[in-house]
Design an enzyme around this catalytic site. Structure first.
Site, PDB file in Angstrom:
ATOM      1  N   GLY A  22       0.732  -1.104   0.065  1.00  0.00           N
ATOM      2  CA  GLY A  22      -0.267   0.013  -0.080  1.00  0.00           C
ATOM      3  C   GLY A  22       0.911   1.198  -0.030  1.00  0.00           C
ATOM      4  N   GLY A  24       4.154   1.554  -1.211  1.00  0.00           N
ATOM      5  CA  GLY A  24       5.274   1.911  -2.089  1.00  0.00           C
ATOM      6  C   GLY A  24       5.625   0.518  -2.893  1.00  0.00           C
ATOM      7  N   LYS A  41      13.345   0.918  -1.176  1.00  0.00           N
ATOM      8  CA  LYS A  41      12.040   1.073  -1.149  1.00  0.00           C
ATOM      9  C   LYS A  41      11.810   2.579  -1.563  1.00  0.00           C
ATOM     10  CE  LYS A  41       9.684  -0.330   2.738  1.00  0.00           C
ATOM     11  NZ  LYS A  41       9.184  -0.599   4.062  1.00  0.00           N
ATOM     12  N   ASP A 139       4.398  -3.850  14.779  1.00  0.00           N
ATOM     13  CA  ASP A 139       3.791  -4.267  13.634  1.00  0.00           C
ATOM     14  C   ASP A 139       4.619  -5.568  13.318  1.00  0.00           C
ATOM     15  OD1 ASP A 139       2.025  -4.676  11.813  1.00  0.00           O
ATOM     16  OD2 ASP A 139       3.080  -3.551  10.025  1.00  0.00           O
TER      17      ASP A 139
END
Length: 506
Positions: A22, A24, A41, A139
């Site tokens: 979402g 990149g 990235k 995360d």
């Protein structure tokens, strides 16, 4: 977005795309200065995005680079450089020929306990180094655990990480992380901590050995999953074997009872090598997990993402989860004898005062906090959204002190960016002064935002006030671009067309 062969910052030549998400795209590139492979990235172009969302994406990328640069550990992906291309930040990272744990599980479904223990022990060492550097990942999930072709394990993606001295860039009132791997206290709105990372790693290892997350999967209803996570509902293990007691400790609902990364590494090493665990860890998962207050069920359904837009969850503290009605009744019953005793003492005091001609100084009556019924709480929330966005001034009077702290001007400016509000999931009182509701906001450009809110209300003399507001789930649906205009022909072009046709006929 760049293409194969593009040279970034005069140094990094893009070779092939490794993956996308979402935020990149990740590329395999060659560092032409040091002649080594790197992972790059690159953010998606932010043209047409809401300015606040675009700025948040840039800051998130810069934060990932800044925090990951602090962490130098063999089990964490290193960041070599942060540069810009077309005005957007680009992260240059260590390239590890690997697959994510999520990709491996998509093929194998589940893995052997001793193999999972090896993966966990290496990931635990990386988290230990991160926590010592003051960084909470926030995360940890199978998609952020890389399994190298050389047998190494590395954690990656510090995009929503939090450092003790870092300034948060996520919006207030938004929850951060992936629902199935959140710690219960995070799902209830508490601040991230090293203990919440340990729970997320435990949920990740549980998924690897059992084939699905401990509280179930987010296949249809994200809000229902979030409720199960917040309540500490965990499915007992069936395939974990000797890893089960370790998962038990990692998934304890009390963050203080979870093992430290150093202790966890030792426990997982014992499992991987077939050594016995200490007796204190011998209890099975079902006996040790503490299930906290359950959330009453309801029929709210989360609308799945449309148009390629994924679920967005970011973080902010909210009030503690409501207590059960039984606990409330028990508390009231416990207080009743104390109240009667206090009234008797007051009566004796009044008699004594009367005999000394001080009867005019009556004690002040004790005020009793007003308790609103579930129906009243739901009506307050319905009335509030019925006023928006046309009457923000009136809606402002329905807010409690915490939400008013943002300032009247900021509140008005926020709702000035909304053209319509629709309640698609009616308010449901889920406990003591807590209401869940689903709303859809429409912006001037046609963008629709579906959000599930948890509202905390406080008692007031006239009606309850909305005092806290936490977004549990949000989805953005961008309208399709308008069709290209049909080209119009001038009279001269039409006349020339007729002459050409006539010439062909001749």
């Amino acid at each position: 977005m760049s293409e194969i062969g593009t040279l970034l910052a005069g140094r990094y030549r893009l070779q092939r795309q490794l993956g996308s998400g979402g935020m990149g795209v990740v590329w395999l590139a060659t560092d032409e200065l040091l002649h080594r492979p790197v992972a790059v990235k690159q953010l998606h172009a932010t043209h047409g995005m809401d300015p606040r969302a675009a700025d948040e994406a840039r800051q998130r990328a810069m934060r990932e680079g800044r925090l990951a640069a602090r962490l130098q550990h063999p089990n964490a992906i290193a960041v070599h450089d942060v540069t810009e291309h077309d005005g957007l930040p680009v992260l240059v990272m260590e390239y590890l020929p690997s697959r994510s744990l999520a990709d491996v599980l998509a093929e194998q479904h589940r893995m052997a306990p001793d193999v999972v223990a090896v993966i966990g022990s290496q990931a635990a060492q990386a988290l230990g180094a991160a926590h010592q550097a003051g960084i909470v990942h926030r995360d940890i999930k199978p998609g952020n655990v890389l399994l190298g072709d050389d047998g190494s394990v590395k954690i990656t993606d510090f995009g929503i990480s939090h450092a003790a001295d870092d300034i948060a860039v996520t919006r207030t009132g938004i929850l951060s992380g992936t629902p199935a791997y959140l710690a219960p206290e995070i799902a209830r709105g508490s601040a991230p901590s090293p203990g919440s990372d340990m729970y997320s790693l435990g949920a990740t290892l549980y998924t690897a050995v059992e084939g699905l997350p401990p509280s179930g999967e987010d296949t249809e209803n994200s809000l229902a999953l979030l409720h199960r996570v917040a309540a500490g509902v965990i499915r007992p293990t069936e395939h974990a074997g000797s890893l089960g007691p370790v998962l038990d400790r990692m998934l304890d609902t009390n963050p203080n009872q979870r093992p430290t990364p150093e202790r966890l590494h030792a426990m997982l090493h014992a499992v991987a090598s077939g050594q016995p665990l200490p007796a204190e860890f011998a209890a099975p998962l079902g006996d040790r997990t503490q299930v906290i207050g359950r959330i009453p069920g309801h029929t709210t359904t989360v609308v799945p993402p449309q148009g390629g837009h994924g679920t967005r969850l970011d973080s902010a503290p909210v009030a503690a989860w409501d207590e059960s009605p039984e606990r409330q009744r028990s508390t009231r019953a416990t207080r009743r004898p104390l109240i009667l005793a206090a009234l008797a003492a007051v009566a004796i005091l009044l008699i004594a005062l009367a005999t000394t001609r001080l009867s005019s100084e009556d004690p002040t009556p004790t005020s009793v906090a007003r308790t609103a019924s579930p129906a009243e709480l739901e009506r307050v929330v319905s009335d509030y959204y019925a006023l928006l966005p046309q009457h923000p001034g009136n809606a402002w009077t329905r807010l409690g002190p915490q939400l008013r702290a943002q300032g009247h001007q900021t509140y008005d400016a926020t709702w000035a960016q909304v053209t319509d509000v629709a309640v698609f999931s009616p308010p449901v009182a889920t406990g003591n002064n807590t209401v869940h509701v689903g709303i859809e906001l429409t912006q001037p450009d046609g963008t629709r935002i579906k959000e599930f809110h948890q509202l905390g209300l406080v008692a007031d003399d006239s009606a309850p006030l909305i005092n806290t507001d936490t977004v549990l789930h949000a989805e953005t649906i961008t309208p399709p671009p308008p069709p290209a205009p049909t080209p119009t022909r001038t009279k001269e072009q039409e006349g020339k067309g007729e002459e050409d046709k006539k010439g062909e006929d001749d």
